[in-house]
Enzyme design. Structure first.
Site, PDB file in Angstrom:
ATOM      1  N   GLY A  66     -57.825  18.928  -8.840  1.00 23.55           N
ATOM      2  CA  GLY A  66     -58.287  19.235  -7.487  1.00 23.55           C
ATOM      3  C   GLY A  66     -59.285  18.231  -6.923  1.00 23.55           C
ATOM      4  O   GLY A  66     -59.350  18.030  -5.715  1.00 23.55           O
ATOM      5  N   HIS A 133     -47.651  17.725  14.279  1.00 23.47           N
ATOM      6  CA  HIS A 133     -46.961  16.472  14.622  1.00 23.47           C
ATOM      7  C   HIS A 133     -47.915  15.281  14.757  1.00 23.47           C
ATOM      8  O   HIS A 133     -49.016  15.390  15.267  1.00 23.47           O
ATOM      9  CB  HIS A 133     -46.179  16.656  15.931  1.00 23.47           C
ATOM     10  CG  HIS A 133     -47.086  16.884  17.110  1.00 23.47           C
ATOM     11  ND1 HIS A 133     -47.619  15.857  17.852  1.00 23.47           N
ATOM     12  CD2 HIS A 133     -47.574  18.026  17.656  1.00 23.47           C
ATOM     13  CE1 HIS A 133     -48.374  16.344  18.816  1.00 23.47           C
ATOM     14  NE2 HIS A 133     -48.355  17.654  18.716  1.00 23.47           N
ATOM     15  N   HIS A 142     -57.631  16.180   0.187  1.00 21.35           N
ATOM     16  CA  HIS A 142     -57.285  17.578  -0.114  1.00 21.35           C
ATOM     17  C   HIS A 142     -57.378  18.388   1.174  1.00 21.35           C
ATOM     18  O   HIS A 142     -58.460  18.505   1.764  1.00 21.35           O
ATOM     19  CB  HIS A 142     -58.227  18.152  -1.169  1.00 21.35           C
ATOM     20  CG  HIS A 142     -57.858  19.532  -1.610  1.00 21.35           C
ATOM     21  ND1 HIS A 142     -58.520  20.188  -2.621  1.00 21.35           N
ATOM     22  CD2 HIS A 142     -56.900  20.406  -1.189  1.00 21.35           C
ATOM     23  CE1 HIS A 142     -57.990  21.395  -2.788  1.00 21.35           C
ATOM     24  NE2 HIS A 142     -57.007  21.542  -1.922  1.00 21.35           N
ATOM     25  N   ILE A 163     -61.159  25.362   2.875  1.00 21.12           N
ATOM     26  CA  ILE A 163     -60.215  26.462   3.082  1.00 21.12           C
ATOM     27  C   ILE A 163     -60.405  27.096   4.473  1.00 21.12           C
ATOM     28  O   ILE A 163     -61.515  27.377   4.917  1.00 21.12           O
ATOM     29  CB  ILE A 163     -60.368  27.501   1.949  1.00 21.12           C
ATOM     30  CG1 ILE A 163     -59.272  28.560   2.012  1.00 21.12           C
ATOM     31  CG2 ILE A 163     -61.758  28.123   1.921  1.00 21.12           C
ATOM     32  CD1 ILE A 163     -59.141  29.335   0.712  1.00 21.12           C
TER      33      ILE A 163
HETATM   34  C1  ACO Z   1     -57.036  26.858  -4.198  1.00 23.40           C
HETATM   35  C2  ACO Z   1     -58.445  26.452  -3.997  1.00 23.40           C
HETATM   36  O1  ACO Z   1     -59.376  27.058  -4.446  1.00 23.40           O
HETATM   37  S1  ACO Z   1     -58.730  25.036  -3.076  1.00 23.40           S
HETATM   38  C3  ACO Z   1     -60.486  24.862  -2.979  1.00 23.40           C
HETATM   39  C4  ACO Z   1     -60.915  24.739  -1.562  1.00 23.40           C
HETATM   40  N1  ACO Z   1     -62.367  24.589  -1.565  1.00 23.40           N
HETATM   41  C5  ACO Z   1     -63.067  24.793  -0.464  1.00 23.40           C
HETATM   42  O2  ACO Z   1     -62.531  25.107   0.577  1.00 23.40           O
HETATM   43  C6  ACO Z   1     -64.558  24.580  -0.614  1.00 23.40           C
HETATM   44  C7  ACO Z   1     -65.207  24.190   0.706  1.00 23.40           C
HETATM   45  N2  ACO Z   1     -66.611  24.004   0.448  1.00 23.40           N
HETATM   46  C8  ACO Z   1     -67.599  24.451   1.291  1.00 23.40           C
HETATM   47  O3  ACO Z   1     -67.335  25.029   2.355  1.00 23.40           O
HETATM   48  C9  ACO Z   1     -68.997  24.176   0.796  1.00 23.40           C
HETATM   49  O4  ACO Z   1     -69.805  25.295   1.124  1.00 23.40           O
HETATM   50  C10 ACO Z   1     -69.591  22.864   1.380  1.00 23.40           C
HETATM   51  C11 ACO Z   1     -68.883  21.691   0.675  1.00 23.40           C
HETATM   52  C12 ACO Z   1     -69.402  22.750   2.871  1.00 23.40           C
HETATM   53  C13 ACO Z   1     -71.094  22.774   1.116  1.00 23.40           C
HETATM   54  O5  ACO Z   1     -71.329  22.962  -0.236  1.00 23.40           O
HETATM   55  P1  ACO Z   1     -72.799  22.617  -0.783  1.00 23.40           P
HETATM   56  O6  ACO Z   1     -73.083  21.173  -0.570  1.00 23.40           O
HETATM   57  O7  ACO Z   1     -72.857  23.121  -2.199  1.00 23.40           O
HETATM   58  O8  ACO Z   1     -73.768  23.396   0.192  1.00 23.40           O
HETATM   59  P2  ACO Z   1     -74.629  24.713  -0.075  1.00 23.40           P
HETATM   60  O9  ACO Z   1     -73.795  25.801  -0.686  1.00 23.40           O
HETATM   61  O10 ACO Z   1     -75.875  24.288  -0.785  1.00 23.40           O
HETATM   62  O11 ACO Z   1     -74.981  25.166   1.405  1.00 23.40           O
HETATM   63  C14 ACO Z   1     -75.886  24.430   2.210  1.00 23.40           C
HETATM   64  C15 ACO Z   1     -76.080  25.196   3.501  1.00 23.40           C
HETATM   65  O12 ACO Z   1     -74.853  25.151   4.257  1.00 23.40           O
HETATM   66  C16 ACO Z   1     -74.347  26.483   4.497  1.00 23.40           C
HETATM   67  N3  ACO Z   1     -72.894  26.413   4.302  1.00 23.40           N
HETATM   68  C17 ACO Z   1     -72.220  25.985   3.218  1.00 23.40           C
HETATM   69  N4  ACO Z   1     -70.896  26.033   3.412  1.00 23.40           N
HETATM   70  C18 ACO Z   1     -70.717  26.521   4.658  1.00 23.40           C
HETATM   71  C19 ACO Z   1     -69.561  26.801   5.415  1.00 23.40           C
HETATM   72  N5  ACO Z   1     -68.344  26.568   4.927  1.00 23.40           N
HETATM   73  N6  ACO Z   1     -69.728  27.265   6.667  1.00 23.40           N
HETATM   74  C20 ACO Z   1     -70.991  27.498   7.166  1.00 23.40           C
HETATM   75  N7  ACO Z   1     -72.131  27.244   6.474  1.00 23.40           N
HETATM   76  C21 ACO Z   1     -72.000  26.765   5.240  1.00 23.40           C
HETATM   77  C22 ACO Z   1     -75.014  27.342   3.437  1.00 23.40           C
HETATM   78  O13 ACO Z   1     -75.109  28.677   3.849  1.00 23.40           O
HETATM   79  C23 ACO Z   1     -76.368  26.678   3.316  1.00 23.40           C
HETATM   80  O14 ACO Z   1     -77.158  27.066   4.419  1.00 23.40           O
HETATM   81  P3  ACO Z   1     -78.755  27.272   4.256  1.00 23.40           P
HETATM   82  O15 ACO Z   1     -79.289  25.936   3.861  1.00 23.40           O
HETATM   83  O16 ACO Z   1     -79.172  27.730   5.601  1.00 23.40           O
HETATM   84  O17 ACO Z   1     -78.916  28.288   3.179  1.00 23.40           O
END
Ligand code: ACO
Length: 205
Positions: A66, A133, A142, A163
């Site tokens: 991943g 498109h 990803h 996601i």
């Molecule tokens: C099949 C599968 O599983 S595929 C996997 C797919 N993976 C994903 O979609 C993961 C996507 N990752 C995210 O959305 C993550 O939260 C990231 C990358 C945006 C940030 O992760 P990190 O760097 O660890 O940030 P962290 O968790 O420390 O959050 C920092 C701040 O941003 C906020 N924040 C984090 N993610 C989000 C989000 N998606 N939307 C809104 N706010 C968010 C947190 O609440 C936090 O706020 P605060 O400082 O006020 O408390």
């Protein structure tokens, strides 16, 4: 039918095998760090065994990891070992007749890739995502489950679209950028930055 080694044996590898298309070749086994997690195909060793597999008649590899960075590194090792990268389009996915899909990319269950889309090498279009498109998606990207890219979106190499995120038409996501889960992206995202929220705002550079 080509013999394909699956590189990786964690959760993403399990998802890739579940979406496997027999047209992509026959998975002969997997390599990875954990012999206990063998995914229902034989465990063939770790990454250092790739050269031996080539000597034993395995011609192709699919890197099922991943992490964009690790997938890129392992793809390099496979190519150095003389393996050809396999592309997988899940039988339930829909890929437009005019779309192009790069080597080593996978389009998972029920994802839709539209007309004239270009998907680079080693990328993931995950479950039920849509890439509409004329989008251009780089290498080792990803696009997570349930993401929707509108038409003519550009996604740079190594970017991660979390996601359920949505991206409006014509926007460019820079190389290595991260779009947080559930974000709605209305404007260009600089390379290397992380954006979250609705509308998406920069979290950090
Ligand atoms: C099949 C599968 O599983 S595929 C996997 C797919 N993976 C994903 O979609 C993961 C996507 N990752 C995210 O959305 C993550 O939260 C990231 C990358 C945006 C940030 O992760 P990190 O760097 O660890 O940030 P962290 O968790 O420390 O959050 C920092 C701040 O941003 C906020 N924040 C984090 N993610 C989000 C989000 N998606 N939307 C809104 N706010 C968010 C947190 O609440 C936090 O706020 P605060 O400082 O006020 O408390």
């Amino acid at each position: 039918m080509s013999r394909v080694v699956i590189v990786g044996n964690g959760g993403h590898a399990r998802a890739c095998l579940d979406a496997w298309n027999p047209a992509a070749g026959t998975p002969v086994g997997c390599v990875g760090p954990d012999p206990a997690d063998a995914l229902g195909v034989p465990y063939l060793g770790d990454d250092s065994d790739l050269e031996h597999l080539v000597q034993d008649g395995t011609s192709h590899a699919f890197v099922a990891l991943g992490s964009n960075r690790v997938r890129r590194e392992l793809t390099s090792r496979c190519l150095d070992a003389g393996l050809v990268m396999t592309t997988v389009i899940a039988p339930s996915a829909q890929v437009g007749a005019t779309a192009r899909v790069g080597a080593g990319t996978i389009v998972l269950h029920k994802a839709v890739v539209g007309a004239n889309v270009v998907l680079g090498a080693g990328s993931i279009v995950n479950t039920a995502a849509s890439v509409d498109h004329d989008c251009v998606v780089g290498d080792f990207v990803h696009i997570a489950p349930g993401v929707h890219l509108a038409g003519t979106v550009h996604v740079g190499d190594g970017a991660m679209i979390g996601i359920g995120a949505s991206v409006v038409p014509g926007v460019s996501i820079g190389a290595g950028a991260v779009v947080g889960a559930g974000a709605v992206v209305l404007k260009d995202v600089p390379a290397g930055s992380t954006v979250v929220g609705v509308p998406a705002q920069e979290l950090r550079s």
